[in-house]
Design an enzyme around this catalytic site. Sequence first.
Site, PDB file in Angstrom:
ATOM      1  N   GLU A   1      -6.264  -4.636  -6.363  1.00 44.91           N
ATOM      2  CA  GLU A   1      -5.892  -5.480  -7.513  1.00 44.91           C
ATOM      3  C   GLU A   1      -6.300  -6.934  -7.258  1.00 44.91           C
ATOM      4  OE1 GLU A   1      -1.699  -7.263  -9.000  1.00 44.91           O
ATOM      5  OE2 GLU A   1      -1.742  -5.089  -8.787  1.00 44.91           O
TER       6      GLU A   1
ATOM      7  N   SER B   1       3.881   0.977  -9.474  1.00 46.43           N
ATOM      8  CA  SER B   1       2.985  -0.030 -10.031  1.00 46.43           C
ATOM      9  C   SER B   1       2.971   0.044 -11.547  1.00 46.43           C
ATOM     10  CB  SER B   1       1.567   0.162  -9.500  1.00 46.43           C
ATOM     11  OG  SER B   1       0.701  -0.814 -10.068  1.00 46.43           O
TER      12      SER B   1
ATOM     13  N   LYS C   1       0.154   2.142  -1.884  1.00 49.36           N
ATOM     14  CA  LYS C   1       0.511   1.060  -2.816  1.00 49.36           C
ATOM     15  C   LYS C   1      -0.031  -0.279  -2.316  1.00 49.36           C
ATOM     16  CE  LYS C   1       2.690  -0.999  -6.248  1.00 49.36           C
ATOM     17  NZ  LYS C   1       2.992  -2.350  -5.897  1.00 49.36           N
TER      18      LYS C   1
ATOM     19  N   HIS D   1      -3.639  -0.328  -3.082  1.00 44.52           N
ATOM     20  CA  HIS D   1      -3.717  -0.552  -4.530  1.00 44.52           C
ATOM     21  C   HIS D   1      -3.612  -2.036  -4.848  1.00 44.52           C
ATOM     22  CE1 HIS D   1      -1.483  -1.551  -8.214  1.00 44.52           C
ATOM     23  NE2 HIS D   1      -2.123  -0.567  -8.808  1.00 44.52           N
ATOM     24  N   ASN D   2      -2.608  -2.698  -4.255  1.00 51.45           N
ATOM     25  CA  ASN D   2      -2.421  -4.120  -4.526  1.00 51.45           C
ATOM     26  C   ASN D   2      -3.579  -4.949  -3.994  1.00 51.45           C
ATOM     27  OD1 ASN D   2       0.051  -3.186  -5.445  1.00 51.45           O
ATOM     28  ND2 ASN D   2       1.202  -4.885  -4.592  1.00 51.45           N
TER      29      ASN D   2
END
Length: 486
Positions: free
Chosen positions: A193, A131, A186, A189-190
Amino acid sequence: MPEPLCDIGLIGLAVMGQNLILNMNDHGFKVAAFNRTVSKVDAFLANEAKGTQVVGAHTMEEFAGLLKRPRRVMLMVKAGSTVDEMIGHVLPYLEPGDIIIDGGNSLYTDSTRRTKDLAAKGILFIGTGVSGGEEGARNGPSIMPGGNPAAWPHVKPIFQAIAAKVEDGTPCCDWVGEDGAGHFVKMVHNGIEYGDIQLICEAYDLLHRWLGLNDDELHTVFTQWNQGELDSYLIEISSHIFAKKDDDGQPLVDKILDTAGQKGTGKWTVISALDLGQPVTLIGESVFARCLSALKDERVEASKILRGPKLKPPAGDRAAHIENVRRALYSSKIVSYTQGYMELRAAAKEYGWNLNMGGIALMWRGGCIIRSQFLGKIKAAFDKNPGLENLLLDSFFYRAVNKYQASLRRAVAQAIKAGIPTPAFSTALAFFDGYRSARLPANLLQAQRDYFGAHTYERVDQPRGQFFHTNWTGHGGRVSSSTYNA
């Protein structure tokens, strides 16, 4: 055959792949570069990689021959079938103990499958989230590796050297866990986001449409916010965006069409949350908000016939209203990360992963899109209590939400009165009120399910785990359906 001099090889010379190679080169690693369209290799060597140690290859056999053993092959290609195709192309040139690394945005279940399938062939697989976008790849990304643990010692020096560093020099990269754990982290995480971006957009909408702030004023406000507890990459770039003028001197952001794109990781986060039975409502609303934005033509037509309240400038001190929105944004952000960590904890339990929750916050602390001061508070919470069940049970976070909840309520109420949609703010508040409620109306829900489907229910005056069925009409039978949890 060329002499194997390269520490690692990377396949896929789009911008992310090129920047990772240059980053590795900067840190003293010799990298072999390959691309299926080999002309890109020559172009890369003649331009971006000119004067570096990077070595280009024109065939897969030549590429593999350049690599020291165990061979480390990193794929930076489109997620999905392309990854499997590229693995198939490189496999004939590898031997047991060699390592394949997928650095794309792959679905975690694909990484779990690849870890197992390649292990059966003697190949060690790592599925790693990367990222930080183009800038992060070049200067220091957040890296989240998972897969076959035997591979980690062989890539750790490279990954931790090129990763972003926090203030004390600790790299934003550590081993996440087995199988698809790296890509799962991940993915979440996205998803977070998505939530962060939607919350910021809703704050912007309130400040712009309701309070009437122009873009120069928004630049000032967001710059100030970035100096306090909202200090983060996304707040920082938002302040820059408001300051950017088009060629005619007008704010560029006002000329951008209001339809949002997405690449699927937010959707994956929500689907996984549903599979795990976790109420990750804020990320869900963020995904749906993008879907709604894409209905631009329909919204334009609807705006001609569907009426809402007339926007009126609010009474009172404008600075107080701005601070109210800031507090609403901060408290909603806490809820969003709380939900993301609930999903991580549920996945760790479901898949047998030993996820280091504080370590994940540290990996997100620098380099990545959601990097912020706030993540240091999450790491501190898990350092204090590694078994923390929920972020809202940590003293720092429950005190912050308790302190700011009145602002969140005012922001949601004001948005409703003004007819401004705030799905992420609203669901943050609904989740907070639901989570803090010792009793919810699900007792009626269970009664209804038992009435129409004999699905049974538990009783408050009996031990948990005992299920009962009532013949509600006097005409039903005594047989009940099986029970299950969402």
